[in-house]
Design a protein around this motif. Structure first.
Motif, PDB file in Angstrom:
ATOM      1  N   ASP A 184       0.564  -1.265  -0.200  1.00  0.00           N
ATOM      2  CA  ASP A 184      -0.297  -0.151  -0.158  1.00  0.00           C
ATOM      3  C   ASP A 184       1.214   1.496   0.182  1.00  0.00           C
ATOM      4  OD1 ASP A 184      -2.615  -1.610   0.246  1.00  0.00           O
ATOM      5  OD2 ASP A 184      -2.899  -1.529   2.734  1.00  0.00           O
ATOM      6  N   ASP A 185       0.134   2.254  -0.815  1.00  0.00           N
ATOM      7  CA  ASP A 185       1.225   3.863  -0.713  1.00  0.00           C
ATOM      8  C   ASP A 185       0.971   4.505   0.910  1.00  0.00           C
ATOM      9  OD1 ASP A 185       2.185   5.662  -0.978  1.00  0.00           O
ATOM     10  OD2 ASP A 185       1.579   6.136  -3.365  1.00  0.00           O
ATOM     11  N   PRO A 186       1.796   4.758   1.151  1.00  0.00           N
ATOM     12  CA  PRO A 186       1.755   5.411   2.953  1.00  0.00           C
ATOM     13  C   PRO A 186       1.012   7.038   2.341  1.00  0.00           C
ATOM     14  CG  PRO A 186       4.041   5.146   2.427  1.00  0.00           C
ATOM     15  CD  PRO A 186       2.955   4.453   0.838  1.00  0.00           C
ATOM     16  N   ASP A 187       1.120   7.621   1.563  1.00  0.00           N
ATOM     17  CA  ASP A 187       0.617   8.307   1.003  1.00  0.00           C
ATOM     18  C   ASP A 187      -0.352   9.020   1.618  1.00  0.00           C
ATOM     19  OD1 ASP A 187       0.983  11.267   0.176  1.00  0.00           O
ATOM     20  OD2 ASP A 187      -0.107  11.087  -1.801  1.00  0.00           O
ATOM     21  N   GLY A 188      -1.035  10.149   1.971  1.00  0.00           N
ATOM     22  CA  GLY A 188      -1.579  10.585   2.890  1.00  0.00           C
ATOM     23  C   GLY A 188      -2.770   9.998   3.858  1.00  0.00           C
ATOM     24  N   LYS A 189      -1.569   8.562   4.786  1.00  0.00           N
ATOM     25  CA  LYS A 189      -2.205   7.496   5.489  1.00  0.00           C
ATOM     26  C   LYS A 189      -1.473   8.159   7.065  1.00  0.00           C
ATOM     27  CE  LYS A 189      -2.791   3.730   3.489  1.00  0.00           C
ATOM     28  NZ  LYS A 189      -2.698   4.168   1.967  1.00  0.00           N
ATOM     29  N   THR A 190      -2.490   8.465   7.824  1.00  0.00           N
ATOM     30  CA  THR A 190      -1.906   8.171   9.490  1.00  0.00           C
ATOM     31  C   THR A 190      -0.857   7.487   9.652  1.00  0.00           C
ATOM     32  OG1 THR A 190      -3.322   7.009  10.679  1.00  0.00           O
ATOM     33  CG2 THR A 190      -4.138   9.089  10.117  1.00  0.00           C
ATOM     34  N   PRO A 191      -0.396   7.798  10.502  1.00  0.00           N
ATOM     35  CA  PRO A 191       1.437   6.816  11.095  1.00  0.00           C
ATOM     36  C   PRO A 191       0.337   5.538  11.664  1.00  0.00           C
ATOM     37  CG  PRO A 191       1.337   8.867  12.108  1.00  0.00           C
ATOM     38  CD  PRO A 191       0.290   9.053  11.717  1.00  0.00           C
ATOM     39  N   GLU A 192      -0.422   5.226  12.610  1.00  0.00           N
ATOM     40  CA  GLU A 192      -1.220   4.094  12.278  1.00  0.00           C
ATOM     41  C   GLU A 192      -1.246   3.549  11.383  1.00  0.00           C
ATOM     42  OE1 GLU A 192      -4.931   2.350  15.374  1.00  0.00           O
ATOM     43  OE2 GLU A 192      -5.276   4.511  15.288  1.00  0.00           O
ATOM     44  N   GLN A 193      -2.170   3.712  10.662  1.00  0.00           N
ATOM     45  CA  GLN A 193      -2.463   3.215   8.979  1.00  0.00           C
ATOM     46  C   GLN A 193      -0.984   2.656   7.989  1.00  0.00           C
ATOM     47  OE1 GLN A 193      -4.466   6.336   7.895  1.00  0.00           O
ATOM     48  NE2 GLN A 193      -6.435   4.916   7.712  1.00  0.00           N
ATOM     49  N   ILE A 194       0.268   3.501   8.242  1.00  0.00           N
ATOM     50  CA  ILE A 194       1.551   3.118   7.694  1.00  0.00           C
ATOM     51  C   ILE A 194       2.504   2.064   8.851  1.00  0.00           C
ATOM     52  CG2 ILE A 194       4.059   4.508   7.518  1.00  0.00           C
ATOM     53  CD1 ILE A 194       2.315   6.866   6.748  1.00  0.00           C
ATOM     54  N   ARG A 195       2.473   1.750  10.082  1.00  0.00           N
ATOM     55  CA  ARG A 195       2.717   0.891  10.561  1.00  0.00           C
ATOM     56  C   ARG A 195       2.895  -0.045   9.930  1.00  0.00           C
ATOM     57  NH1 ARG A 195       0.575   3.794  14.853  1.00  0.00           N
ATOM     58  NH2 ARG A 195       2.475   6.205  16.140  1.00  0.00           N
ATOM     59  N   PRO A 196       1.960  -0.500  10.112  1.00  0.00           N
ATOM     60  CA  PRO A 196       1.613  -2.115   9.260  1.00  0.00           C
ATOM     61  C   PRO A 196       2.247  -2.230   8.010  1.00  0.00           C
ATOM     62  CG  PRO A 196      -0.732  -1.657  10.013  1.00  0.00           C
ATOM     63  CD  PRO A 196       0.286  -0.305  10.101  1.00  0.00           C
ATOM     64  N   ILE A 197       2.465  -1.229   7.304  1.00  0.00           N
ATOM     65  CA  ILE A 197       3.270  -1.124   5.777  1.00  0.00           C
ATOM     66  C   ILE A 197       4.402  -1.090   6.531  1.00  0.00           C
ATOM     67  CG2 ILE A 197       3.540   0.001   3.785  1.00  0.00           C
ATOM     68  CD1 ILE A 197       0.878   1.607   4.286  1.00  0.00           C
ATOM     69  N   ARG A 198       5.213  -0.048   6.771  1.00  0.00           N
ATOM     70  CA  ARG A 198       6.456  -0.107   7.060  1.00  0.00           C
ATOM     71  C   ARG A 198       6.743  -1.886   8.371  1.00  0.00           C
ATOM     72  NH1 ARG A 198       7.470   2.046  13.490  1.00  0.00           N
ATOM     73  NH2 ARG A 198       5.934   0.045  13.939  1.00  0.00           N
ATOM     74  N   ASP A 199       6.077  -2.834   8.699  1.00  0.00           N
ATOM     75  CA  ASP A 199       6.082  -4.053   9.415  1.00  0.00           C
ATOM     76  C   ASP A 199       6.844  -4.538   8.519  1.00  0.00           C
ATOM     77  OD1 ASP A 199       6.496  -2.510  11.593  1.00  0.00           O
ATOM     78  OD2 ASP A 199       4.958  -3.320  12.198  1.00  0.00           O
ATOM     79  N   ASP A 200       5.538  -4.568   7.242  1.00  0.00           N
ATOM     80  CA  ASP A 200       6.033  -5.280   5.468  1.00  0.00           C
ATOM     81  C   ASP A 200       7.201  -5.716   5.198  1.00  0.00           C
ATOM     82  OD1 ASP A 200       4.917  -7.169   3.813  1.00  0.00           O
ATOM     83  OD2 ASP A 200       3.225  -5.925   3.150  1.00  0.00           O
ATOM     84  N   ILE A 201       7.143  -4.306   5.171  1.00  0.00           N
ATOM     85  CA  ILE A 201       8.735  -3.734   4.271  1.00  0.00           C
ATOM     86  C   ILE A 201       9.832  -4.606   5.199  1.00  0.00           C
ATOM     87  CG2 ILE A 201       9.927  -2.126   4.254  1.00  0.00           C
ATOM     88  CD1 ILE A 201       7.299  -0.237   3.207  1.00  0.00           C
ATOM     89  N   GLU A 202       9.703  -4.682   6.729  1.00  0.00           N
ATOM     90  CA  GLU A 202      11.166  -4.983   7.338  1.00  0.00           C
ATOM     91  C   GLU A 202      10.875  -6.628   6.889  1.00  0.00           C
ATOM     92  OE1 GLU A 202      13.172  -5.490  12.242  1.00  0.00           O
ATOM     93  OE2 GLU A 202      10.730  -4.253  11.417  1.00  0.00           O
ATOM     94  N   ARG A 203      10.389  -6.945   7.430  1.00  0.00           N
ATOM     95  CA  ARG A 203       9.893  -8.539   6.871  1.00  0.00           C
ATOM     96  C   ARG A 203      10.968  -9.110   5.207  1.00  0.00           C
ATOM     97  NH1 ARG A 203       5.310  -8.609  10.124  1.00  0.00           N
ATOM     98  NH2 ARG A 203       3.608  -8.350   7.613  1.00  0.00           N
TER      99      ARG A 203
END
Length: 217
Positions: A184-203
């Motif tokens: 998902d594109d984090p553009d326009g999302k809140t930090p709470e919505q971005i955290r799952p994207i961040r964690d997926d990227i780390e994996r």
């Protein structure tokens, strides 16, 4: 070198900064590239950012940093780089969110055992502040990065190119290893919505490091 940067659109301070950058790069790449190549890469790197007023005060610094990356890439392509570490290039659309998070994790986990770069097909002006915030939560500071384009030598130098949402606009070089991460594109999302994207990227980054044989620190 002095004649290269005497353009009407440059202030005296910018001209001086670019001349200083050219001398610095000339010292770093002495014996690898000549003055003409270094000046050309520095000047074209400056042009890549010149239309973005929001970073006008930092243009010479950004130009120097981007030119350094491009020259390192060219050295790899031409067989003049003896670093011997794998290079991974992360690409998205604006280079302001997904690819910056991926690069942040990659650099943090790989250390000097691998080299990571990032770029965008349509580079934005600034890294998404919410992305900076959620990466800071993981102890990774990406405030020193900036949205930038990709260039041919950078793509050619990479061992692996990871694309994230840039579709047909992403560069394709025959024989290059490509991975497409559906995120998902984090553009326009809140930090709470971005955290799952961040964690997926780390994996995904950890799995990539294991795949290319680089221990994650």
């Amino acid at each position: 070198m002095d004649s290269t940067y005497r353009h009407a659109d440059l202030t005296v301070d910018q001209q001086h900064a670019l001349l200083t950058a050219a001398r610095t790069l000339a010292e770093e790449f002495a014996g690898i590239f000549g003055t003409e190549t270094i000046e050309r890469f520095l000047h074209t790197s400056y042009d890549q950012f010149a239309g973005r007023a929001v970073i006008a005060n930092y243009l010479p610094l950004l130009a120097e940093r981007f030119a350094r990356q491009r020259l390192r890439a060219l050295a790899r392509v031409e067989g003049k780089d003896d670093a011997g570490v794998p290079i991974v290039l992360f690409l998205c659309v604006h280079n302001a969110g997904r690819s910056q998070m991926a690069l942040g994790f990659f650099a943090h986990l790989a250390g000097r055992r691998a080299l990571g770069w990032s770029g965008g097909t349509e580079p934005g002006e600034l890294i998404n502040p919410a992305v900076v915030e959620v990466m800071h939560e993981r102890g990774i500071d990406i405030t020193g990065e900036f949205p930038k384009p990709w260039t041919s030598e950078i793509v050619q130098a990479a061992d692996v190119v990871v694309t994230m949402g840039c579709g047909d606009a992403c560069p394709v070089h025959p024989g290059k290893r490509y991975l497409d991460w559906d995120l998902d594109d984090p553009d326009g999302k809140t930090p709470e919505q971005i955290r799952p994207i961040r964690d997926d990227i780390e994996r995904r980054v950890r799995a990539l490091l294991a795949d290319i044989g680089v221990p994650a620190g």
